[in-house]
Write an enzyme that holds these catalytic residues in place. Structure first.
Site, PDB file in Angstrom:
ATOM      1  CG  HIS A 155     -35.941  -7.996  29.313  1.00 30.66           C
ATOM      2  ND1 HIS A 155     -37.245  -7.868  29.789  1.00 30.66           N
ATOM      3  CD2 HIS A 155     -35.160  -7.204  30.241  1.00 30.66           C
ATOM      4  CE1 HIS A 155     -37.075  -6.951  31.227  1.00 30.66           C
ATOM      5  NE2 HIS A 155     -35.839  -6.718  31.195  1.00 30.66           N
ATOM      6  CB  THR A 202     -33.798  -3.810  33.260  1.00 31.68           C
ATOM      7  OG1 THR A 202     -34.254  -4.702  32.245  1.00 31.68           O
ATOM      8  CG2 THR A 202     -32.227  -3.404  33.016  1.00 31.68           C
ATOM      9  CD  GLU A 211      -4.060  -9.546   5.240  1.00 30.81           C
ATOM     10  OE1 GLU A 211      -4.407 -10.266   4.023  1.00 30.81           O
ATOM     11  OE2 GLU A 211      -3.289  -9.643   6.004  1.00 30.81           O
ATOM     12  NE  ARG A 271      -5.733 -16.707  -7.624  1.00 29.47           N
ATOM     13  CZ  ARG A 271      -5.180 -15.941  -8.545  1.00 29.47           C
ATOM     14  NH1 ARG A 271      -5.008 -16.355  -9.680  1.00 29.47           N
ATOM     15  NH2 ARG A 271      -5.094 -14.584  -8.158  1.00 29.47           N
ATOM     16  CB  THR A 293      -0.958  -0.069   1.285  1.00 29.78           C
ATOM     17  OG1 THR A 293      -1.719  -1.221   1.231  1.00 29.78           O
ATOM     18  CG2 THR A 293      -1.721   1.320   1.320  1.00 29.78           C
ATOM     19  N   PRO A 304       0.447   5.773   0.235  1.00 28.15           N
ATOM     20  CG  PRO A 304       2.167   7.405   0.994  1.00 28.15           C
ATOM     21  CD  PRO A 304       2.094   6.076   0.078  1.00 28.15           C
TER      22      PRO A 304
END
Lengths: 382, 258
Positions: free
Chosen positions: A278, A270, A363, A311, A126, A128
């Site tokens: 719940h 609660t 990636e 592959r 990679t 910039p």
């Protein structure tokens, strides 16, 4: 017959990874996430146990595992800390081009001494000015006698500040696009190779990331990987191998998020009962479990396909993309289950969201994964 | 030097435990059995001594049913033990004298200069196998051993024993039976390639001596500890109010002070 059970070998290696992850990595995860320290003592221990160079054949001093077994390990490690896992498995990414493209002499020269001790390697693709458009990279390789001179800058390079070896992709001529890209292996002490300052990241803070500058770095032709112009194909074949473990990493994050959320839901009350009673919370947990299970099975399918010799581009792009999107949603729902506490750094769930985010980006960003998936898919209809 | 290490399969401390349907024992369903606790220290100590004493071998022994006993022997092999022997039982046996008899019968016919066991098992913590093995094999035995060293010049072991009131320092020549409390190092972790290699190493299996299954102790009832009562939160608006309420609860309800 389809069989989802693991072999005794696989049970053993998963158990070892789990033990290491929970006893060595997990207790340090919060501290390292807060400080951004690079916990080299943990990485060294991972190397000692054989958890680092997983894809390097045993004859060169690696662990020599297939992709499925690698994924079992990566999921366990990521359960404890995705950031540390990124630094631990970065060697697999950086060394894969060597495994795929090096001559026997080069493998002997690079892999054996590298794997004989604790060393880190960095994969430098990679730049910039562009990540996803890898064919447009600008780092130049100019022929100079028997050598090449590399000039340019790479960014977001995992482990670069600590790496001993760099696999570098550079172009002989940008006008050639992907046909000009060539791969090189460069040691840290090469004159003109300068890792930059460590980046401050949102997540994966246990992992070190920096730029790497190449200023007329002289590389002998003997250190070129493959032929001139073969670099792009080498990079793509590398990513075909390493994208599936990102699915495993995302699965590990999702499993951690679900475990935390379910335990919390059983304990927090609660309206006079545990919130797990719940239905709003039950629906969350159920959806999280669906996402998690699908992530794991897609990852296993991709790994199994590639281990079988195919592959696996379609399967691995689906696994990586789905699992990383799922990890973000599952971590998000875990935070929601914790409510206000989930937003607090004192609790471990917000880290999962920050860590999950990167799995959608690195990636191969998920936008690219979808393009890859569609391209592979449409080939079957054309 | 021949070093024998005896290990016991114990429930993984991370597994969820429950009583068997007849309430007499632990329900083994879904429980993973592992090498753990002081037994790990015993294995570590054996391996450390082997590194120090040339020509030594560390041989692991476990008594119990398959698959749990062979499984922890694989862990011993992965850690570096030279061989593993499964003293096979059809049923799990917890009676420590039965365990000692079964192991002692096998060990009595082997050349073992030093027999190491964990000072007590992680699960029942009875701590009886080391002294019982010593008695059965007619060898000196010591428990709660730490800091075990071999002096080649004097052909003796030196070690410490920690009791409630003192630390004893001992020296003794082999043969010995020692219940280990701590090795010099934290127990090592097996390396991944060795774990895979250990899966292909042979494990010798010998039947337990006849009669070894008849225990003298019979479990009557197995209960898990009652879950801890939840914490009680004190509602308050000022620290002074919180303190006043706490004192009232401690005095009137918990009766901690008059």
């Amino acid at each position: 017959m389809v069989d989802f059970s693991l072999t005794p070998d696989q049970e053993s290696l998963r158990e070892l990874a789990r033990k290491f992850a929970r006893s060595e990595m997990a207790p340090r995860a919060a501290e390292v996430d807060r400080t951004g320290r690079f916990p080299e003592e943990i990485y060294r221990k991972a190397w000692e146990l054989g958890l680092m160079n997983l894809n390097v054949p045993a004859e060169f001093g690696g662990t020599g595992l297939g992709l499925f077994d690698q994924c079992l390990i990566v999921e366990e490690l990521a359960y404890a800390c995705a950031g540390m896992t990124t630094s631990i498995i970065a060697n697999c990414l950086a060394l894969e081009p060597i495994l795929l493209g090096a001559t026997p002499e080069q493998k002997e020269r690079w892999l054996r001494p590298f794997c004989a001790d604790y060393h880190l390697a960095s994969f430098c693709l990679t730049e910039p000015s562009g990540g996803s458009d890898a064919a447009a990279l600008k780092t130049r390789a100019r022929r100079s006698g028997d050598d090449y001179l590399l000039t340019g800058e790479k960014c977001f390079i995992t482990n670069a500040p600590h790496a001993a070896l760099f696999t570098v992709f550079a172009t002989l001529d940008p006008a050639l696009r992907h046909k000009g890209i060539t791969a090189f292996v460069v040691p840290r002490d090469a004159v003109g190779l300068v890792p930059g300052r460590e980046e401050e990241k949102m997540g994966h803070r246990a992992s070190a990331t920096s730029t790497v500058r190449f200023d007329e770095v002289r590389v002998p032709a003997a250190d070129r990987l493959g032929a001139e112009g073969e670099g792009f194909s080498l990079a793509m074949r590398t990513l075909d191998q390493t994208r599936t473990p990102i699915g495993a990493m995302a699965t590990g994050i999702s499993q951690a998020a679900l475990d935390l959320a379910a335990r919390y839901a059983l304990q927090r009350t609660t309206f006079g009962k545990p919130i797990a009673e719940h239905q709003a919370i039950q629906a969350k947990l159920a959806t999280m479990a669906q996402q998690l299970t699908a992530s794991r099975l897609l990852t296993w399918l991709a790994a199994w396909t590639i281990d079988g010799g195919a592959r696996g581009t379609l399967e691995s792009s689906i696994a990586k993309c789905f699992s990383s999107d799922a990890a973000l949603r599952v971590a998000d729902e875990a935070i929601q289950t914790f409510g206000g506490y989930g937003y607090m750094k004192e609790y471990p769930v917000e880290k999962l969201l920050r860590d999950a985010k990167l799995t959608q980006i690195y990636e191969g960003a998920n936008e690219i994964q979808r393009i890859v998936t569609a391209r592979e898919l449409l080939k079957r209809y054309a | 030097m021949e070093i024998a290490v005896c290990v016991k399969p114990v429930p993984d401390p991370d597994t969820r435990l429950r009583a068997s349907p007849d309430q007499r024992t632990l329900d083994p369903e879904g429980v993973k059995y592992v090498l753990a606790g002081y037994d790990e220290s015993a294995v570590e100590q054996g391996l450390l001594l082997r590194e120090q004493i040339p020509g030594s071998a560390v041989r692991a022994f476990a008594f119990g049913p398959a698959p749990r006993a062979p499984e922890i022997l694989r862990s011993c092999l992965a850690l570096g033990c030279d061989s593993a022997t499964h003293v096979a039982a059809n049923e799990p046996v917890d009676d420590p004298l039965v365990v000692a008899a079964a192991l002692g019968t096998v060990l009595g016919s082997r050349p073992a200069d030093l027999i190491l066991v964990g000072k007590q098992a992680l699960d029942d913590e009875e701590g009886l196998v080391a002294p019982a093995l010593g008695a059965l094999l007619d060898r000196p035995s010591f428990s709660s051993v730490t800091d075990l060293r071999w002096s080649p010049d004097r052909a003796r072991f030196s070690f410490r024993r920690s009791t409630e009131v003192e630390v004893e320092r001992w020296e003794a020549p082999p043969p010995l039976v020692l219940g280990l409390q701590q090795a010099w190092n934290d127990p090592r972790t097996a390396k991944l390639p060795n774990v895979l290699k250990a899966r292909r190493m042979p494990i010798e299996s010998v039947p337990a001596a006849p009669g070894a299954a008849a225990g003298r102790s019979v479990p009557l009832r197995f209960d898990l500890p009652a879950p801890r009562a939840g914490a009680r939160m004190i509602e308050y608006s000022t620290p002074a109010e919180a303190a006043e309420r706490l004192v009232r609860i401690l005095r009137e309800e918990a009766k901690v002070f008059p």
